[in-house]
Design an enzyme around this catalytic site. Structure first.
Site, PDB file in Angstrom:
ATOM      1  N   ASP A  32       0.855  -1.189   0.000  1.00 57.71           N
ATOM      2  CA  ASP A  32       0.000   0.000   0.000  1.00 57.71           C
ATOM      3  C   ASP A  32       0.891   1.240   0.000  1.00 57.71           C
ATOM      4  OD1 ASP A  32      -2.350   1.430  -0.028  1.00 57.71           O
ATOM      5  OD2 ASP A  32      -2.649   1.357   2.145  1.00 57.71           O
ATOM      6  N   HIS A  38      -3.984  13.810   0.751  1.00 58.72           N
ATOM      7  CA  HIS A  38      -4.237  12.905   1.885  1.00 58.72           C
ATOM      8  C   HIS A  38      -3.087  12.970   2.891  1.00 58.72           C
ATOM      9  CE1 HIS A  38      -5.360   9.389   4.214  1.00 58.72           C
ATOM     10  NE2 HIS A  38      -4.189   8.837   3.952  1.00 58.72           N
ATOM     11  N   GLU A  71     -10.808   3.634   3.236  1.00 62.34           N
ATOM     12  CA  GLU A  71      -9.895   4.475   2.461  1.00 62.34           C
ATOM     13  C   GLU A  71     -10.200   4.250   0.993  1.00 62.34           C
ATOM     14  OE1 GLU A  71      -5.858   3.608   3.801  1.00 62.34           O
ATOM     15  OE2 GLU A  71      -5.986   5.212   5.289  1.00 62.34           O
ATOM     16  N   GLN A  76      -4.752   1.938  14.810  1.00 65.50           N
ATOM     17  CA  GLN A  76      -3.625   2.435  14.013  1.00 65.50           C
ATOM     18  C   GLN A  76      -2.823   3.491  14.780  1.00 65.50           C
ATOM     19  OE1 GLN A  76      -4.945   4.287  10.350  1.00 65.50           O
ATOM     20  NE2 GLN A  76      -2.892   4.813   9.670  1.00 65.50           N
TER      21      GLN A  76
END
Ligand code: MN
Length: 414
Positions: A125, A132, A197, A238
């Site tokens: 990823d 962002h 996302e 996270q």
């Protein structure tokens, strides 16, 4: 591009026009998993087309088409996969083609189940949207110096987990984990900050060998096609875990992909220039030509029990600061090899405007403001029963190439 007219009916605004012909894996009550190609509101059964003899000159082994995954078909190379698309285009526009009277080649999607299109080897990823990365940096670090010093010099990324990549339609359970409330010791329980996302991912179509570097010029030969990608994220998990080694359990519980893989060649008419890169990047990241793609994206949220969804984000893949060729060149510059079926996701795709932000984290500015829905409800993060739907398409001069959708429902924690 010259417009071509197929004999098969294609509904207005269909994502699956004659110019698209994306590949996927489907099964029906009577047939095992196999390769399908989407056209209008039908699925073309590839093994049936091979059986009819229409693709004989391409020498496609039947096992590559009657297969649980696209990997073996992709391994035959772009010459073969684009050959299939070209021949089908020709037959679908030729009134005298045997395809026209062979109903067994066309399957109604309502009687088909779509499956994960590729066996995903490794999943990476990236973090390639400057909007962002800037938004996240402002919220979590420093509003004045939102981007970390490396960000404009290399496409930042991390290695994710392929085992939990699932196809559209697969429900996701809210993950449980360890979080750290501001005023107490760490606690264990269901995530309270569930997020999506909005991403796209490219699928590797050609192996590279260990020690080999793929240049930006060669990169597109290694990219088979693209899908929509929802990188589900538990922000509270996270936030507590990510320093110093990056995302882990806040990310690896699920990512959802759309079932149809749009070949890169179907997107050729939609190439656009990327943003200017300043400072100038190192030579191995420089590229020539137009390597960004104009793909309109949107995210819809549909609460439990509601028939209608609300559009909460409209963005575009063309905003990406780092393009796919640069991502792949960077990924392999140290000799790391890639393999057919590997999936490389873009990172959240946000635009400049607040309604183009590609995650709830940004739309609600870390939970400090709410996002209104059509039924009067509001959200800061996702609630149990919410269905997240992502769509994407390119369109110009009456030519439309779309991705369909990736749709998944968030269920309560197990
Ligand atoms: Mn992500």
């Amino acid at each position: 591009m010259t417009n071509i007219e197929p004999w098969i009916h294609i509904p207005d605004n269909s994502d699956f026009s004659i110019y698209n012909l994306p590949f996927g894996i489907f099964s029906t009550a009577n047939s095992s998993k196999r390769v399908g190609i989407a056209i209008g509101d039908k699925i073309i059964d590839l093994p049936e087309v091979i059986r009819l003899g229409l693709l004989d000159s391409l020498n496609i082994p039947l096992e590559a088409a009657k297969n649980e995954f696209l990997n073996d078909l992709i391994a035959l190379g772009k010459k073969t996969t684009n050959g299939i698309r070209k021949k089908l285009q020709k037959h679908l526009c030729d009134e005298s083609s045997p395809l026209k009277n062979h109903d067994a080649c066309f399957v109604d999607p309502s009687s088909a189940t779509m499956h994960l299109p590729v066996k995903v080897g490794d999943y990476t990823d990236f973090y390639s949207s400057i909007e962002h990365a800037t938004n996240v940096g402002k919220m979590f670090r420093d509003p004045e110096n939102a981007l970390l010093p490396n960000w404009k010099h290399l496409p930042v990324g991390y290695h994710g987990r392929s085992s939990s990549i699932v196809v559209s339609g697969t429900d996701i359970h809210r993950p449980k984990g360890q979080t750290k409330p501001a005023d107490s010791d760490p606690v264990f329980g269901p995530s309270k900050r569930m997020d999506f996302e909005l991403e796209m991912a490219f699928i590797i179509g050609k192996d590279s060998s260990l020690g080999e570097t793929v240049s930006t010029d060669e990169a597109e030969d290694y990219i088979f096609g693209m899908v929509l990608f929802n990188d589900w994220s538990a922000r509270d998990i996270q936030k507590w875990e990510y320093v110093p080694l990056g995302p882990f359990l806040g990310k690896n519980f699920a990512s959802s992909v759309s079932p149809w893989v749009v070949p890169l060649e179907a997107l050729d008419s939609f190439r656009v220039s990327g943003p200017e890169q300043d400072p100038k990047v190192l030579p191995y990241l420089q590229y020539s030509g137009t390597k960004n793609y104009d793909i309109s994206l949107e995210v819809q949220l549909q609460p439990e029990g509601e028939d209608e969804s609300s559009t909460i984000c409209r963005s575009n893949f063309k905003y990406m600061y780092w393009n796919m060729a640069q991502q792949l060149a960077h990924h392999t510059v140290n000799g790391c090899n890639v393999r057919i079926g590997d999936m490389m996701a873009s990172g959240t795709i946000s635009g400049k405007e607040p309604d183009s932000f590609g995650s709830m984290l940004e739309l609600s500015w870390s939970g400090s403001k709410s996002v209104g829905l059509r039924n009067g409800q509001e959200r800061t993060f996702l609630e149990d029963g919410d269905t997240v739907i992502m769509k994407g398409f390119s369109s110009t001069d009456g030519v439309r190439v779309g991705f369909g959708e990736v749709r998944s429902k968030l269920l309560p924690a197990k």
